[in-house]
Each structure stands twice: as structure tokens, then as C-alpha cells.
Motif scaffolding. Structure first.
Motif, PDB file in Angstrom:
ATOM      1  N   VAL A 279     -53.414 -28.890  -8.317  1.00  0.00           N
ATOM      2  CA  VAL A 279     -52.327 -28.759  -9.204  1.00  0.00           C
ATOM      3  C   VAL A 279     -51.406 -30.109  -8.230  1.00  0.00           C
ATOM      4  O   VAL A 279     -50.924 -29.469  -7.246  1.00  0.00           O
ATOM      5  N   PRO A 280     -50.585 -30.668  -8.199  1.00  0.00           N
ATOM      6  CA  PRO A 280     -50.462 -32.129  -7.671  1.00  0.00           C
ATOM      7  C   PRO A 280     -48.572 -30.980  -7.007  1.00  0.00           C
ATOM      8  O   PRO A 280     -47.982 -30.276  -7.776  1.00  0.00           O
ATOM      9  N   GLN A 281     -48.393 -31.939  -6.110  1.00  0.00           N
ATOM     10  CA  GLN A 281     -46.874 -31.001  -5.723  1.00  0.00           C
ATOM     11  C   GLN A 281     -46.330 -31.606  -6.689  1.00  0.00           C
ATOM     12  O   GLN A 281     -45.156 -30.203  -6.799  1.00  0.00           O
ATOM     13  N   SER A 282     -45.769 -32.165  -7.098  1.00  0.00           N
ATOM     14  CA  SER A 282     -44.293 -32.545  -7.956  1.00  0.00           C
ATOM     15  C   SER A 282     -45.208 -31.239  -9.242  1.00  0.00           C
ATOM     16  O   SER A 282     -44.111 -31.470  -9.914  1.00  0.00           O
ATOM     17  N   ASP A 283     -46.484 -31.304 -10.096  1.00  0.00           N
ATOM     18  CA  ASP A 283     -46.007 -30.665 -10.703  1.00  0.00           C
ATOM     19  C   ASP A 283     -45.714 -28.900 -10.738  1.00  0.00           C
ATOM     20  O   ASP A 283     -45.484 -28.127 -11.553  1.00  0.00           O
ATOM     21  N   ILE A 284     -46.344 -28.842  -9.460  1.00  0.00           N
ATOM     22  CA  ILE A 284     -45.535 -27.362  -8.756  1.00  0.00           C
ATOM     23  C   ILE A 284     -44.014 -26.836  -8.772  1.00  0.00           C
ATOM     24  O   ILE A 284     -43.506 -26.014  -9.141  1.00  0.00           O
ATOM     25  N   ASN A 285     -43.496 -28.774  -8.445  1.00  0.00           N
ATOM     26  CA  ASN A 285     -41.939 -28.139  -9.113  1.00  0.00           C
ATOM     27  C   ASN A 285     -41.275 -28.360  -9.586  1.00  0.00           C
ATOM     28  O   ASN A 285     -40.373 -27.811  -9.898  1.00  0.00           O
ATOM     29  N   LYS A 286     -42.060 -29.347 -10.965  1.00  0.00           N
ATOM     30  CA  LYS A 286     -41.922 -28.552 -12.122  1.00  0.00           C
ATOM     31  C   LYS A 286     -41.977 -27.308 -13.088  1.00  0.00           C
ATOM     32  O   LYS A 286     -41.157 -26.687 -13.851  1.00  0.00           O
ATOM     33  N   LEU A 287     -43.189 -26.934 -12.691  1.00  0.00           N
ATOM     34  CA  LEU A 287     -43.311 -25.410 -12.997  1.00  0.00           C
ATOM     35  C   LEU A 287     -42.023 -24.243 -12.291  1.00  0.00           C
ATOM     36  O   LEU A 287     -41.927 -23.397 -13.065  1.00  0.00           O
ATOM     37  N   LEU A 288     -42.086 -24.764 -11.252  1.00  0.00           N
ATOM     38  CA  LEU A 288     -40.636 -23.772 -10.637  1.00  0.00           C
ATOM     39  C   LEU A 288     -39.876 -23.889 -11.756  1.00  0.00           C
ATOM     40  O   LEU A 288     -38.748 -22.471 -11.485  1.00  0.00           O
ATOM     41  N   LEU A 289     -39.234 -25.513 -11.653  1.00  0.00           N
ATOM     42  CA  LEU A 289     -37.739 -25.068 -12.687  1.00  0.00           C
ATOM     43  C   LEU A 289     -37.724 -24.895 -13.838  1.00  0.00           C
ATOM     44  O   LEU A 289     -37.151 -24.749 -14.478  1.00  0.00           O
ATOM     45  N   GLU A 290     -39.456 -25.214 -14.882  1.00  0.00           N
ATOM     46  CA  GLU A 290     -39.556 -24.479 -15.827  1.00  0.00           C
ATOM     47  C   GLU A 290     -38.774 -23.353 -16.453  1.00  0.00           C
ATOM     48  O   GLU A 290     -38.415 -22.843 -16.782  1.00  0.00           O
ATOM     49  N   TYR A 291     -39.686 -22.420 -15.244  1.00  0.00           N
ATOM     50  CA  TYR A 291     -39.820 -20.961 -15.959  1.00  0.00           C
ATOM     51  C   TYR A 291     -38.601 -20.497 -15.137  1.00  0.00           C
ATOM     52  O   TYR A 291     -37.772 -20.025 -15.997  1.00  0.00           O
ATOM     53  N   ALA A 292     -37.865 -21.233 -14.185  1.00  0.00           N
ATOM     54  CA  ALA A 292     -36.875 -20.610 -13.377  1.00  0.00           C
ATOM     55  C   ALA A 292     -35.258 -20.972 -15.020  1.00  0.00           C
ATOM     56  O   ALA A 292     -34.301 -19.886 -15.274  1.00  0.00           O
ATOM     57  N   GLU A 293     -35.478 -22.088 -14.989  1.00  0.00           N
ATOM     58  CA  GLU A 293     -34.490 -22.309 -16.277  1.00  0.00           C
ATOM     59  C   GLU A 293     -34.585 -21.816 -17.498  1.00  0.00           C
ATOM     60  O   GLU A 293     -33.490 -21.716 -18.756  1.00  0.00           O
ATOM     61  N   LYS A 294     -35.498 -20.826 -17.827  1.00  0.00           N
ATOM     62  CA  LYS A 294     -36.105 -20.306 -18.831  1.00  0.00           C
ATOM     63  C   LYS A 294     -35.402 -18.903 -18.754  1.00  0.00           C
ATOM     64  O   LYS A 294     -35.798 -18.106 -19.790  1.00  0.00           O
TER      65      LYS A 294
END
Length: 478
Positions: A279-294
Motif C-alpha cells: 500500500v503506497p504511503q499516500s494511501d496509508i495516510n488516507k486510511l488513517l484520516l478516513e477511519y479517524a474522521e469516522k
């Protein structure tokens, strides 16, 4: 259940300890800490027992035990090395219906002492029914390791506001939900961070809003899992691992460590290795943001330390941009774990006065480093992710001044049950690596401190991995 578990209030109550030695001192001291008035009876006293006479609630009676000493006592402990005396104390107390404990003699006890864990007003007791007190103490130590000391502060806060919460929420279920949201939410986390006044202010705000719902805003934990051995985790890392709803982990996190996260947590693998990104680092960053914002508590579990070649800094920057709260928990970096388990101190007055950590795999997939600065005598050089560039590293270090016989260690799977070490020098290490089939994850350590490996890893130190997991796969080549 052979014994009924019971906590007894002995504040300002009269208790008797028979005996004047070390064990009597420990028992008397424990009673005093609980607020009891303690009489200690013995013909002679040790120096530490004599010191107790200066405490307001302690009385020393320089006499052999006499049943008259039991007058008005609510609890008795016999701690002498004379079984006949201990038996007399037991029988006299039993006849007077006074609870009695004879240390290390379960057959002469009407109650026994558990091993206890104290967190402020919270007390946890472990009892083996007097059959295995050492095992009880070991279990207590395990409990100590997973329950932060700040839980005591959390209990004190609950004690302080218990009546107020009861007046605000008349419904029992609402009170329960309120306290659960306090103990598992932002208020508890704030206490764990040591911000006690801030935590109390948050609780007051929650009470004023008459809210008993969990916070919907999520949080991210950037946690260092260390180099592999689960026993190297920090207490804080373990606590957050067991709280997270979502676990995002990389290739260097061992299955044993992953098993310590919550069983019902969602687990997402984002492993990366040289020249292959699951998983590219940019996608990892998106995962962190997505789940935290939920509203989820997101654990980003990283091998080693998040801020030492772990890209934790990049992830933290993204969280700051989106105003998402996060915590960073340091982990033992692979260099420290590997060197310690292999008997290679990173610094030593006779060999190295400094240590340098460097990555052998740069963002542009090159191995173009400041070789002049790295090829210095009197230092230890640790290279992460450099195995694929080993030939280039050895060539550049020698061409910039290090002797070809400078020792080099390759450490594969540092601190794990399958840890392997191969040793050579700058001239031979590439051949050694091929012969010993060293593969990633592996660290490269360069420096004279490697000369201490055989001595410190064998004769003069304990071997935690060997004791805990079996023999290590240690290989050495001259």
C-alpha cells in the motif's frame, strides 16, 4: 472457592503483629499504610522495626507473646520463626474469634494475604489460596505491566464526582453510560497523558452538557512495536493496542505482537518492503484520516520506532493538517534491540564514542549517502534497509577511509526467535551475506564494537531470547 475474597476497613483499628524481624516489619508497614493502629510484640526487634516506633500509630511491646496482647484487636499476624509461638498465636486468636494469619503457614490461618496491585483507591488482589504465593506475585507483576499508574488518578476523579454525577443523572443506565464514556474516552486519555486539570475540566463540561455519549471524534495512535520481541513493548503501547478499533500494521510487526491487539479490532495490512509497496504511503495516510474522521480509534502499528525511519513524521503531518488528535508512542528501534540481543554495544569507551543511524534506501531508490561523514573512525554505524546495497556500502566506506578489516555484522530478524547474525568485515561481508543467506529485514552494523559480540553474547550476559523462546540461530564467520 476455598477463601471468600473480602476487603477489610482497618483504619484506626487495633491490629497485632507478633515478631520482630524483616517479615514482621513488612506486615506491620502494610497495616500502617492502610491506616491501622499497630502493636508489634517480640522480645527483640530488628533495626527497621525499631524505626517504626517513630510512627504515631505504631507501638512496640518488648515481650514474648501473651494472649493478653489480643485485647481489643481486630486482626492478628504471626511472623516469627518459632512454630510453637506461631501456633499459640493462632489458637489464642481463633478462640477469641479474631482473624489471624501465620505467615507461610496456611494451616494456621483463618485468612490469607493476596498479592495486591494498587492504583490509588483501586486495589486488585491475586490469591492462590496460600498454595502458590510465588505464582501469585508473578501474576501480580503481569497485571502491574498492563494497568497504567494513572488509573489511580482516574479512580480519584470518579470518587470526587460520584455524588455530582448521581445528582445529574437519576437513571442508573445513564450513570453507567456516562462513566463508561469517561473511562474509555477523551477524559481517560487526557489523564493517561498526565494532564489531570484538563481532564477534570473536560468532565465538568460533560456534566454541564448532561452528556453520556462517547465522543464521535476519532484519534490516531502512532505506536512503535519495537524490533520483534513482544516483551520489549512499552506499557503505553500495550494499553493503546488494546483500545484501538482499527489496526493498520506493517510487515515488520510480528504475529505475536499483533495478537496483543483487541481481538475484535479491524486489522488492515499495509506492509512494505524494498522495491515493493503493498500500500503506497499516500494511501496509508488516507486510511488513517478516513477511519479517524469516522470516529474510530486508529492504531498505526510500526516495527521499531515511528520516528526512526518509520515515516511516522509524514503521517503526523497529515493528521495535523486535518486537525485529527494523535499520540506518538516511542518503540525500541531495531538498532538498539539488535545490538543488545547480539552483545554488540553501540557505544563503548574503548571502541566508539558515537553512533550514527542511517537508511541505506533513500526515497529515490538510491544509496547515495554522505560517505565521508560515515567513514569515520571511533564511531558505530548502523544502516537500516541497506542489504540490497551492501556491495556499494562496503566499497564506499573503504574508498572513503575505513580499513577493509573493519568489522561488519548483519543482523536478520532482530530480537525474534529466528534471529540470525553473520559477521565479517568490509572486504568479506558481501560474500558472508551470500554464504549465510541473510535476507531482509536485516540491519548492517559497522564498527570495532562488533569485536565484543562473542564475549558479551555468550559468557557474560543472560540470553533473553534463548531463555524465552529456545536457541537462537547465531552464525559467525571470520
Amino acid at each position: 472457592m476455598d477463601y471468600f475474597p473480602l476487603f477489610m476497613d482497618i483504619k484506626n483499628k487495633s491490629c497485632l503483629v507478633v515478631g520482630g524481624g524483616e517479615i514482621a516489619f513488612r506486615k506491620a508497614n502494610a497495616l500502617l499504610r492502610a491506616g491501622a493502629c499497630v502493636s508489634i510484640a517480640a522480645p527483640e526487634f530488628s533495626d527497621e522495626v525499631l524505626e517504626l516506633k517513630h510512627q504515631e500509630k505504631c507501638e512496640l511491646i518488648r515481650e514474648c507473646f501473651n494472649p493478653s496482647h489480643l485485647l481489643n484487636k481486630v486482626l492478628v499476624i504471626a511472623a516469627t520463626n518459632d512454630r510453637s509461638v506461631n501456633k499459640q498465636v493462632y489458637q489464642s486468636a481463633k478462640d477469641a474469634s479474631i482473624p489471624v494469619n501465620v505467615v507461610d503457614n496456611p494451616d494456621l490461618c483463618t485468612f490469607i494475604f493476596p498479592a495486591i496491585v494498587e492504583r490509588g483507591p483501586m486495589t486488585i488482589a491475586v490469591c492462590s489460596n496460600g498454595n502458590a504465593p510465588v505464582l501469585g506475585r508473578l501474576l501480580r507483576a503481569k497485571i502491574e505491566s498492563i494497568i497504567p499508574f494513572q488509573y489511580g488518578k482516574l479512580a480519584e476523579l470518579a470518587q470526587k464526582y460520584r455524588a455530582k454525577v448521581k445528582s445529574v443523572f437519576s437513571n442508573t443506565n445513564q450513570r453507567r453510560d456516562f462513566w463508561e464514556s469517561v473511562f474509555e474516552g477523551k477524559i481517560a486519555h487526557t489523564i493517561f497523558e498526565g494532564k489531570f486539570e484538563r481532564a477534570e475540566a473536560l468532565l465538568q463540561q460533560k456534566l454541564a452538557a448532561r452528556s453520556f455519549a462517547q465522543e464521535t471524534r476519532g484519534e490516531v495512535y502512532l505506536v512503535g512495536a519495537g524490533p520483534g520481541d513482544p516483551e520489549l513493548l512499552t506499557f503505553k503501547a500495550l494499553r493503546l493496542m488494546q483500545q484501538a478499533d482499527v489496526v493498520i500494521y506493517d510487515r515488520l510487526v510480528t504475529p505475536e505482537i499483533l495478537d496483543l491487539t483487541r481481538r475484535d479490532a479491524q486489522k488492515i495490512y499495509v506492509g512494505k518492503k524494498s522495491k515493493f509497496h503493498c500500500v503506497p504511503q499516500s494511501d496509508i495516510n488516507k486510511l488513517l484520516l478516513e477511519y479517524a474522521e469516522k470516529g474510530h480509534r486508529v492504531l498505526r502499528l510500526k516495527g521499531g520506532d515511528p520516528f526512526i525511519f518509520g515515516r511516522g513524521g509524514e503521517e503526523a503531518e497529515e493528521l495535523v493538517k486535518r486537525n485529527i488528535p494523535f499520540q506518538v508512542v516511542p518503540g525500541i528501534t531495531s538498532a538498539a534491540g539488535a545490538s543488545t540481543y547480539c552483545g554488540i554495544p553501540l557505544t563503548h569507551r574503548d571502541y566508539a564514542h558515537s553512533v550514527t543511524f542511517v537508511t541505506g534506501h533513500l526515497k529515490n531508490d538510491t544509496c547515495d549517502l554522505n560517505w565521508k561523514a560515515l567513514a569515520q573512525p571511533g564511531q558505530t554505524l548502523v544502516i537500516y534497509m541497506g542489504l540490497s546495497g551492501l556491495k556499494t556500502i562496503a566499497r564506499e566506506l573503504t574508498s572513503h577511509g575505513l580499513p577493509g578489516e573493519t568489522p561488519v555484522a548483519l543482523i536478520q530478524n532482530a530480537t525474534r526467535t529466528n534471529q540470525k547474525i553473520a559477521i565479517g568485515n568490509l572486504e568479506t561481508i558481501e560474500r558472508v551475506s551470500r554464504q549465510k543467506n541473510i535476507i531482509s529485514p536485516a540491519l548492517i552494523v559497522v564498527g570495532e564494537v562488533i569485536n565484543l559480540h562473542e564475549t558479551l553474547s555468550q559468557e557474560n550476559r543472560s540470553q533473553p531470547l534463548a531463555e524465552a523462546h529456545g536457541n537462537l540461530a547465531l552464525e559467525r564467520t571470520a
